[in-house]
Design an enzyme around this catalytic site. Sequence first.
Site, PDB file in Angstrom:
ATOM      1  N   SER A 124       0.847  -1.193   0.000  1.00  0.00           N
ATOM      2  CA  SER A 124       0.000   0.000   0.000  1.00  0.00           C
ATOM      3  C   SER A 124       0.881   1.241   0.000  1.00  0.00           C
ATOM      4  O   SER A 124       2.069   1.178   0.336  1.00  0.00           O
ATOM      5  CB  SER A 124      -0.892   0.014   1.236  1.00  0.00           C
ATOM      6  OG  SER A 124      -0.147   0.345   2.398  1.00  0.00           O
ATOM      7  N   ASP A 125       0.317   2.371  -0.362  1.00  0.00           N
ATOM      8  CA  ASP A 125       0.998   3.631  -0.101  1.00  0.00           C
ATOM      9  C   ASP A 125       0.783   3.977   1.376  1.00  0.00           C
ATOM     10  O   ASP A 125       0.091   3.264   2.109  1.00  0.00           O
ATOM     11  CB  ASP A 125       0.477   4.723  -1.028  1.00  0.00           C
ATOM     12  CG  ASP A 125       1.542   5.780  -1.321  1.00  0.00           C
ATOM     13  OD1 ASP A 125       2.409   6.014  -0.452  1.00  0.00           O
ATOM     14  OD2 ASP A 125       1.510   6.378  -2.408  1.00  0.00           O
TER      15      ASP A 125
END
Length: 718
Positions: A268-269
């Site tokens: 994920s960011d």
Amino acid sequence: MELQDKHQLRNPFLSDAETEAGIDMLLSEMTLQEKIGQLTQLGTFDEESDMELVEEGMVGSLLGVRGADNVNAIQRAAVEQSRLGIPLLFADDVIHGYRSTFPIPLAEASSWNPELLEETAAIAAREASSDGINWILAPMVDIARDARWGRIAEGAGEDPYLGSVVAAARVRGIQRNDWTDRPHIMACPKHFAAYGLAEGGRDYNTVDISETRMRETYFPPFQAALDAGAGTMMAAFNEINGVPASANRWLLKDVLQGEWGFQGFVVSDWESVDEIVQHGFAADREQAGAEAMNAGMHMDMHSLIYHEHLANLLEKGEVSLDAIDDAVRRILRVKYRLGLFTHPYQDNTLASTYMLNPAHLETAREMARQSIVLLKNEGSLLPIAPSVRKLAVIGPLAEDVEAQLGCWRGQGRPEDVVSVLAGIRSLAEAQGAEVVYAAGSSIREAGDTSELARAVRLAAESELAIVVLGESADMSGENNSRVSLDIPEPQMELLQAVHATGVPVVLVLSNGRPLTIEWAAAKIPAIVNAWHLGVQAGPALADVLFGAANPSGKLPVTFPRHAGQVPIYYNAKKTGRPHMKRYADADITPLYTFGHGLSYTSFSYEELQLEQTVAKLGESVTVSARISNTGDRDGVEIVQLYICDEAASVTRPVKELKGFSRITLKAGESRTVTFTLGTKKLGFINSKHQFVVEPGKFKVWIGPSSAEGLEGSFEIIG
């Protein structure tokens, strides 16, 4: 294989079968909490509170921990204290250099030089590796056509073909791994996908896009990065058609893992799993964790949602053990392939050898030279003539070393940078010329009028004024979107005042995005787009201004006349009324088009030749042209190939880049440049989202930019 052999599970060159056998063995030994640990990345590390998690095998990766000694101490806790001894991934954002900061990525793309792009990425990886990093969260490969978006600085511009070439080059460089005695490095292309299409150019904003456009424009650079060997992928912050990327099953599972067969893992960011709640796609953090895991999100960056909720979600049957095991397997696969089980530690003597190595700085200077784009050169004002004995350097960015580091500077430091003023002064004074300097204004705020008066006086007393204007480092990059693309008002007042003296003016733009400079384009005789050039900004720019280097850069992105034109890009779709005026109050054309860039010499294009004017489906078409250096200087020309499919089952752009060649020609020299248009370059994504080549007529151009060139035509028949 016995558990006590855990540190020798995989040599980086063992077969895939041996890798999978090692993974099977580890999975069979792991507890649920140890598996969840592998899916957890800490974005910050506190030794007192977090070392225990590492020793218990509850962490799979750390972000932002640097220094070989620091990394080794934490890695030793993971390898020698945890029950299974699984090493950690140490990640960092290395966007355009580590300590040796190169030009921002948009600038590097202006070189149209994949070999040099690969080399700068390899140097960045080498320096990062010496500091303990084994996972680089780059390259950013988002296509961006809206200059208001600050992160346009991080990518390769507006075109999917050029963007794909650049993406592959950067991945190859990051993963060159030309060493065997320490952990290798893995790239992480980002942000999957269509982040550059955020509405209004506002960072993190919504994206609404057709699947056809997604596949044709925004997917290709990611596919090219994976084809080049990238083993990880980062999901985007934005939602896509109502579903956040971090919970988008179609994007992460159906396309990336299903269609493309991706065997690595998705991260994920920053806290984007938690942001699934903010998007309104999940009611709470627990549901967000379920949505992300079930969509194919393998590692959670910093939000700790998997750490806190995944076990409970499994118990409730909202996620499956198969999904968790698949994620763990993918992460372990990357760790094996990096050699972390055989070489978990970093040599702490390497940083002194690699950081700011003289060879790295010379490469930084060369990349900066090739990144500079000469936009205008009326009356051949440039290069600066040897007869000029006094010149004024004016502008608040001439001495601003922070600006040259640009956004996402890595570990670059202001003291590493040679300023524009220092570079010009060094070269000018070596040639016996006097250099005077005044800032003249602040960057954004109204300043002392006496400084403006001083700058005007110095310019009036000089034979030439070099005015360095644009953006500070914090005016572009993440969360730095702009409504206006103009040069800030205090700087424009300075430029107009210096121009009013009648002294010849060279405008140097120091910028992280295309700017709207219509007044300058009309009034200033010479304009150099220098971007944010990194640690060797000054020497590289001086080389170009004084003619020691002949500029060769070409724009990877369109320069609009007005912010109201954006998004603006050369390969727009045809319309039913192409000749109708689209704005009542402004010209519809760009100020500087994609592919534009001048030289101190001149090039002619002649003798367009098509080996086949008619070809059958599946056959290639070969097209060539003769390029001549008709000036009195040696130079580099970037020869560009464009096509247009005149009629198809899905409407096609007016032009599409399908090839380019960077050639060096001595004064008076000619060369024939040949391109081959195969099936991959002639096809497109149809309304059923399938790649097809259809019979029909095509136009083809070979030229110096997207706006001009020799034109021919051919036909594909069934």
